[in-house]
Design a protein around this motif. Structure first.
Motif, PDB file in Angstrom:
ATOM      1  N   ASP A 281       5.008   8.293   9.598  1.00 21.80           N
ATOM      2  CA  ASP A 281       4.204   7.372  10.395  1.00 21.80           C
ATOM      3  C   ASP A 281       4.309   5.940   9.880  1.00 21.80           C
ATOM      4  OD1 ASP A 281       3.285   9.485  11.978  1.00 21.80           O
ATOM      5  OD2 ASP A 281       1.686   9.935  10.547  1.00 21.80           O
ATOM      6  N   GLY A 282       4.343   5.773   8.551  1.00 23.43           N
ATOM      7  CA  GLY A 282       4.376   4.432   7.982  1.00 23.43           C
ATOM      8  C   GLY A 282       5.605   4.109   7.176  1.00 23.43           C
TER       9      GLY A 282
ATOM     10  N   ILE B 114      10.808   5.677  11.711  1.00 23.38           N
ATOM     11  CA  ILE B 114       9.367   5.655  11.917  1.00 23.38           C
ATOM     12  C   ILE B 114       9.026   6.427  13.190  1.00 23.38           C
ATOM     13  CG2 ILE B 114       7.348   4.196  12.316  1.00 23.38           C
ATOM     14  CD1 ILE B 114       8.487   3.845   9.532  1.00 23.38           C
TER      15      ILE B 114
ATOM     16  N   ALA C 125       9.117   1.022   4.161  1.00 22.17           N
ATOM     17  CA  ALA C 125       7.864   0.988   4.914  1.00 22.17           C
ATOM     18  C   ALA C 125       8.035   0.284   6.260  1.00 22.17           C
ATOM     19  CB  ALA C 125       6.782   0.301   4.093  1.00 22.17           C
ATOM     20  N   ARG C 126       7.168   0.653   7.202  1.00 19.71           N
ATOM     21  CA  ARG C 126       7.157   0.023   8.531  1.00 19.71           C
ATOM     22  C   ARG C 126       6.963  -1.489   8.408  1.00 19.71           C
ATOM     23  NH1 ARG C 126       5.129   1.626  13.673  1.00 19.71           N
ATOM     24  NH2 ARG C 126       4.356   3.591  12.817  1.00 19.71           N
TER      25      ARG C 126
ATOM     26  N   ALA D 269       1.826  -1.334   5.534  1.00 15.83           N
ATOM     27  CA  ALA D 269       2.055   0.073   5.206  1.00 15.83           C
ATOM     28  C   ALA D 269       2.436   0.228   3.740  1.00 15.83           C
ATOM     29  CB  ALA D 269       3.143   0.645   6.111  1.00 15.83           C
TER      30      ALA D 269
END
Length: 312
Positions: free
Chosen positions: A240-241, A277, A299-300, A304
């Protein structure tokens, strides 16, 4: 490559040509058409001379290109550095980069200080610093290179025209190093203080965070080292992140990726796999030897990454 203004082949233009060959940008439409899993093929490596004004020549291939994991991810390269060759001393001011050697030993330089590091290991060059690598040994080095930018779509380098061949060596590195040592891996929940770790189950997945988020100045989040025993699999992981780039160091198995186009595919030694992601991933060992994975997390965004730093 010639200077478009003068038509003359200058040293700066030659350096730029080396960079353009070694780190090509890939338009989004072409990237979408590329296969999800890319295998290391030494026969497809291209030869590059005096990379960043370094000694000799080396061969390489781009396995993952710009945007393969996140917009800030620039590339994952795989190649070979012959004896007496290397990548010259150069600065990065917008990107950070890590050279990894999968065997042997190499002379790594960070900010003008040089030391010998034995593989498998890696050395990170943070944004605003300089680095180089040189093979002073008698055998070729299996090499990997990873790069993330502060700004999506941007790569930068400033060459110092220094091969670092014959550089004075520090007995102990004055820079951060990463070891890929199976003896350091632990099963989940084995992070006790002081006590010796309990013997893991034969099917327990072993892992270690070799470098954490505080090491990096971009959205680069971590480097993990994972071993999946025969017959075992990793838990399904939601991205997700943080997206991830995997490189299979050894063994064989499958990866299942759920996202816009769910798929399960075979993986083996030398494969590179991007997980983006919004996707989920799960690796299973279908072979008779351990499935060993090198994992790069990106990371996004910085928010994040901050959550990772805070332990969330």
């Amino acid at each position: 490559m010639t200077d478009r203004r003068t038509g003359a082949l200058s040293l700066a233009a030659a350096a730029a040509a080396a960079v353009a060959v070694l780190w090509p940008a890939v338009p989004g439409a072409q990237q979408a058409a590329q296969p999800r899993i890319v295998h290391t093929d030494a026969g497809a490596f291209r030869q590059a001379n005096a990379v960043h004004a370094g000694a000799g020549s080396m061969a390489f291939a781009a396995l993952l290109n710009r945007g393969a994991v996140t917009p800030e991810f620039n590339f994952l390269h795989r190649g070979v550095i012959p004896p007496g060759a290397g990548i010259g001393h150069h600065f990065h001011n917008v990107v950070e980069e890590m050279f990894v050697i999968l065997d042997g030993e190499a002379q790594f330089t960070i900010d003008g200080r040089t030391a010998t590091v034995k593989g498998p290991a890696g050395v990170v060059c943070r944004t605003g610093h300089s680095h180089a690598i040189y093979n002073a040994g008698s055998t070729p080095l299996q090499w990997m290179n990873l790069n993330v930018s502060l700004t999506a779509g941007v790569y930068d380098a400033f060459d110092l025209n220094d091969t670092r061949a014959g550089a004075a060596l520090d007995a102990v590195p004055t820079f951060m190093t990463m070891r890929l040592d199976r003896a350091l891996l632990r099963a989940p929940g084995a992070r006790g203080r002081g006590a010796a770790p309990a013997a893991p189950s034969p099917t327990a997945v072993l892992s270690r965070r070799a470098l954490g988020p505080s090491v990096f100045s971009t959205t680069w989040a971590y480097i993990d080292h994972v071993v999946v025993p025969p017959g075992a699999s990793t838990p399904e992981q939601a991205h997700d992140g943080v997206g991830e780039a995997y490189y299979v160091l050894g063994g064989a198995g499958t990866v299942t990726i759920a996202g816009a186009s769910p798929e399960t595919a075979a993986v083996r030694t030398g494969d590179a796999v991007p997980i983006r992601i919004g996707e989920t991933s799960r690796f299973a060992n279908t072979g008779s030897e351990p499935l060993e994975l090198f994992v790069m997390g990106v990371a996004r965004d910085m928010a994040a990454k901050t959550r990772l730093l805070m332990g969330n």
